[in-house]
Design a protein around this motif. Structure first.
Motif, mmCIF file in Angstrom:
data_model
loop_
_atom_site.group_PDB
_atom_site.id
_atom_site.type_symbol
_atom_site.label_atom_id
_atom_site.label_comp_id
_atom_site.label_asym_id
_atom_site.label_seq_id
_atom_site.Cartn_x
_atom_site.Cartn_y
_atom_site.Cartn_z
ATOM 1 N N ARG A 199 -0.458 -3.672 -13.497
ATOM 2 C CA ARG A 199 -0.163 -3.846 -12.070
ATOM 3 C C ARG A 199 -1.378 -4.249 -11.258
ATOM 4 O O ARG A 199 -1.332 -5.163 -10.444
ATOM 5 C CB ARG A 199 0.358 -2.521 -11.467
ATOM 6 C CG ARG A 199 1.803 -2.289 -11.675
ATOM 7 C CD ARG A 199 2.324 -1.244 -10.705
ATOM 8 N NE ARG A 199 2.630 -1.852 -9.412
ATOM 9 C CZ ARG A 199 3.370 -1.265 -8.489
ATOM 10 N NH1 ARG A 199 3.864 -0.070 -8.696
ATOM 11 N NH2 ARG A 199 3.608 -1.873 -7.343
ATOM 12 N N ASP A 255 7.464 0.285 9.999
ATOM 13 C CA ASP A 255 8.147 -0.420 8.915
ATOM 14 C C ASP A 255 9.570 0.129 8.759
ATOM 15 O O ASP A 255 9.792 1.118 8.061
ATOM 16 C CB ASP A 255 7.332 -0.212 7.623
ATOM 17 C CG ASP A 255 7.810 -1.086 6.473
ATOM 18 O OD1 ASP A 255 8.852 -1.746 6.608
ATOM 19 O OD2 ASP A 255 7.115 -1.086 5.435
ATOM 20 N N ASP A 314 5.653 -13.564 7.003
ATOM 21 C CA ASP A 314 5.664 -12.954 5.665
ATOM 22 C C ASP A 314 6.655 -13.712 4.786
ATOM 23 O O ASP A 314 7.868 -13.656 5.014
ATOM 24 C CB ASP A 314 6.095 -11.481 5.816
ATOM 25 C CG ASP A 314 6.123 -10.712 4.497
ATOM 26 O OD1 ASP A 314 6.201 -11.344 3.434
ATOM 27 O OD2 ASP A 314 6.086 -9.466 4.550
HETATM 28 N N1 THG Z 1 6.652 -7.067 3.622
HETATM 29 C C1 THG Z 1 6.596 -6.319 4.742
HETATM 30 N N2 THG Z 1 6.617 -4.983 4.730
HETATM 31 C C2 THG Z 1 6.739 -4.331 3.539
HETATM 32 C C3 THG Z 1 6.808 -5.051 2.346
HETATM 33 C C4 THG Z 1 6.769 -6.472 2.401
HETATM 34 N N3 THG Z 1 6.776 -2.976 3.529
HETATM 35 C C5 THG Z 1 7.082 -2.250 2.303
HETATM 36 C C6 THG Z 1 6.538 -2.983 1.092
HETATM 37 N N4 THG Z 1 6.897 -4.371 1.148
HETATM 38 C C7 THG Z 1 5.034 -2.844 1.007
HETATM 39 N N5 THG Z 1 4.665 -1.498 0.642
HETATM 40 C C8 THG Z 1 4.774 -1.037 -0.660
HETATM 41 C C9 THG Z 1 4.462 0.287 -0.903
HETATM 42 C C10 THG Z 1 4.509 0.783 -2.190
HETATM 43 C C11 THG Z 1 4.906 -0.030 -3.233
HETATM 44 C C12 THG Z 1 5.223 -1.348 -3.012
HETATM 45 C C13 THG Z 1 5.145 -1.857 -1.705
HETATM 46 C C14 THG Z 1 4.989 0.492 -4.613
HETATM 47 N N6 THG Z 1 5.296 1.796 -4.771
HETATM 48 C C15 THG Z 1 5.418 2.479 -6.034
HETATM 49 C C16 THG Z 1 6.388 1.767 -6.974
HETATM 50 O O1 THG Z 1 7.456 1.340 -6.530
HETATM 51 O O2 THG Z 1 6.078 1.647 -8.139
HETATM 52 C C17 THG Z 1 5.951 3.861 -5.740
HETATM 53 C C18 THG Z 1 5.879 4.773 -6.924
HETATM 54 C C19 THG Z 1 4.649 5.624 -6.909
HETATM 55 O O3 THG Z 1 3.577 5.105 -7.259
HETATM 56 O O4 THG Z 1 4.772 6.807 -6.575
HETATM 57 O O5 THG Z 1 4.803 -0.224 -5.570
HETATM 58 O O6 THG Z 1 6.827 -7.186 1.386
HETATM 59 N N7 THG Z 1 6.477 -6.974 5.917
#
Ligand code: THG
Length: 266
Positions: A207, A75, A160
Motif C-alpha cells: 500500500r 467530509d 477532485d
Molecule cells: N476524495 C475526497 N474526500 C475523501 C476521499 C476522496 N474522503 C475520504 C477518503 N476519500 C479519503 N480518506 C481515507 C481514509 C482512510 C482510508 C482511505 C481513504 C483507508 N482506510 C483503511 C482501509 O480502508 O484500509 C481503514 C482500515 C484501517 O487501517 O483501520 O484506506 O477520494 N474529496
C-alpha cells in the motif's frame, strides 16, 4: 502542497470506537499529531456506520476545536449535516464535498461563499463517475464554471478527479493524472487539484509504495493538495522531495528537515 490529514475518519476502528464512546482524547491526539507532522488541514468524517451522523460530526468538530484552530475539511455526503455544521465552525473550513450536478454544486458554492469556506468538487454527477478522461474533464470544468458564477475564488476551490483502488480500477490512476493536467488550464489562476490518496491502494499489498509512487507522479502533473496520512513520515518525505524537484522549493542539504521539521502553528 496543501495536506489534509485523513486520520479522523470513522473508517478507522479506533476512531469509530472513540466516536461511539465520546473519547475526546483519541480525537484530539490525532488532530495534534497530524498538525505536528505537517498537515495544513484536518479531514473530519464520522464513517459509514454511525447512527447519529449529525450529532457525531458536531461532537468531532467541537472536540477538535478545543485543541487546535486548524482548518477543518467537513467530509460528509449528507447535506443536512454539511449545512448545519459549516455555519457552526469558527476559523477556516472546507466543504468536502460537492458533486458536479448544477443543483448540488450550486447550493454548495452558495454555502461556501456565505461562510468563507473552501469547497472540494468531485467529478461525479447523477450518471456516476465518468469512465474516461474527457468525462472527468467535462465535469471538472462544470464545477469550475459553477464556482465562478457563484463568486467562489479559485483559490478556495479544489477539484477532485476521484481515485479508486488500482486493484479493481486499473485504468483510473492514469486517467486522473491526465485529467489533472488538463483541468489546470481551465482557469487562471487555476483551482487546486486534490485526491484522496489512500483510496488508491485499499485492499492492495504494498500500500505505502503504491501511495508514495502515485503521489510523486500526480505532483508532477499539477496535484497541489491531497487527503493523506501525514503520520506516514516517508510519504511526507516524498511530498517534500517532489515539490523540490518541481521547483517549488530550493535545494539545500537539509531540505527534508527544512520542509518537515518546521514549526507548525497550532
Ligand atoms: N476524495 C475526497 N474526500 C475523501 C476521499 C476522496 N474522503 C475520504 C477518503 N476519500 C479519503 N480518506 C481515507 C481514509 C482512510 C482510508 C482511505 C481513504 C483507508 N482506510 C483503511 C482501509 O480502508 O484500509 C481503514 C482500515 C484501517 O487501517 O483501520 O484506506 O477520494 N474529496
Amino acid at each position: 502542497m496543501y495536506i489534509i490529514g485523513e486520520r479522523i475518519n470513522g473508517m478507522f476502528v479506533n476512531v469509530k470506537e472513540a466516536i461511539r464512546n465520546r473519547e475526546a482524547k483519541v480525537i484530539q491526539d490525532l488532530a495534534l499529531a497530524q498538525m505536528a507532522a505537517g498537515a495544513s488541514a484536518l479531514d473530519v468524517n464520522v464513517g459509514p456506520a454511525v447512527s447519529d451522523a449529525k450529532g457525531a460530526m458536531i461532537w468531532l468538530v467541537e472536540t477538535i476545536r478545543q485543541v487546535t484552530d486548524a482548518p477543518l475539511s467537513i467530509d460528509t455526503a449528507k447535506w443536512d449535516v454539511m449545512s448545519t455544521v459549516i455555519p457552526m465552525i469558527t476559523g477556516e473550513k472546507i466543504i468536502n464535498s460537492s458533486k458536479a450536478d448544477p443543483e448540488i454544486a450550486g447550493r454548495c458554492v452558495k454555502l461556501a461563499v456565505e461562510h468563507g469556506a473552501g469547497m472540494i468538487g468531485l467529478t461525479i454527477d447523477a450518471n456516476g463517475v465518468p469512465g474516461n478522461v474527457d468525462g472527468r474533464v467535462a465535469l471538472g470544468a462544470q464545477i469550475i464554471t459553477i464556482a465562478m458564477e457563484g463568486g467562489l475564488d479559485m483559490n478556495k476551490l479544489f477539484v477532485d478527479p476521484i481515485i479508486l483502488p488500482v486493484n479493481v480500477a486499473p485504468t483510473i490512476p492514469n486517467q486522473c493524472i491526465q485529467s489533472m493536467s488538463q483541468l489546470r488550464m481551465f482557469a487562471d489562476p487555476p483551482p487546486h487539484l486534490v485526491i484522496g490518496l489512500s483510496n488508491l491502494s485499499q485492499k492492495c499489498s504494498n500500500r505505502q509504495l503504491i501511495n508514495r509512487t502515485y503521489l510523486a507522479m500526480a505532483i508532477a502533473h499539477g496535484l497541489d493538495a491531497a487527503i493523506l496520512d501525514p503520520l506516514d513520515r516517508e510519504l511526507m518525505e516524498v511530498v517534500a522531495t517532489a515539490e523540490l524537484l518541481m521547483g517549488k522549493s530550493i535545494y539545500c542539504d537539509a531540505f527534508l528537515e527544512a520542509a518537515l521539521n518546521r514549526q507548525t502553528p497550532k
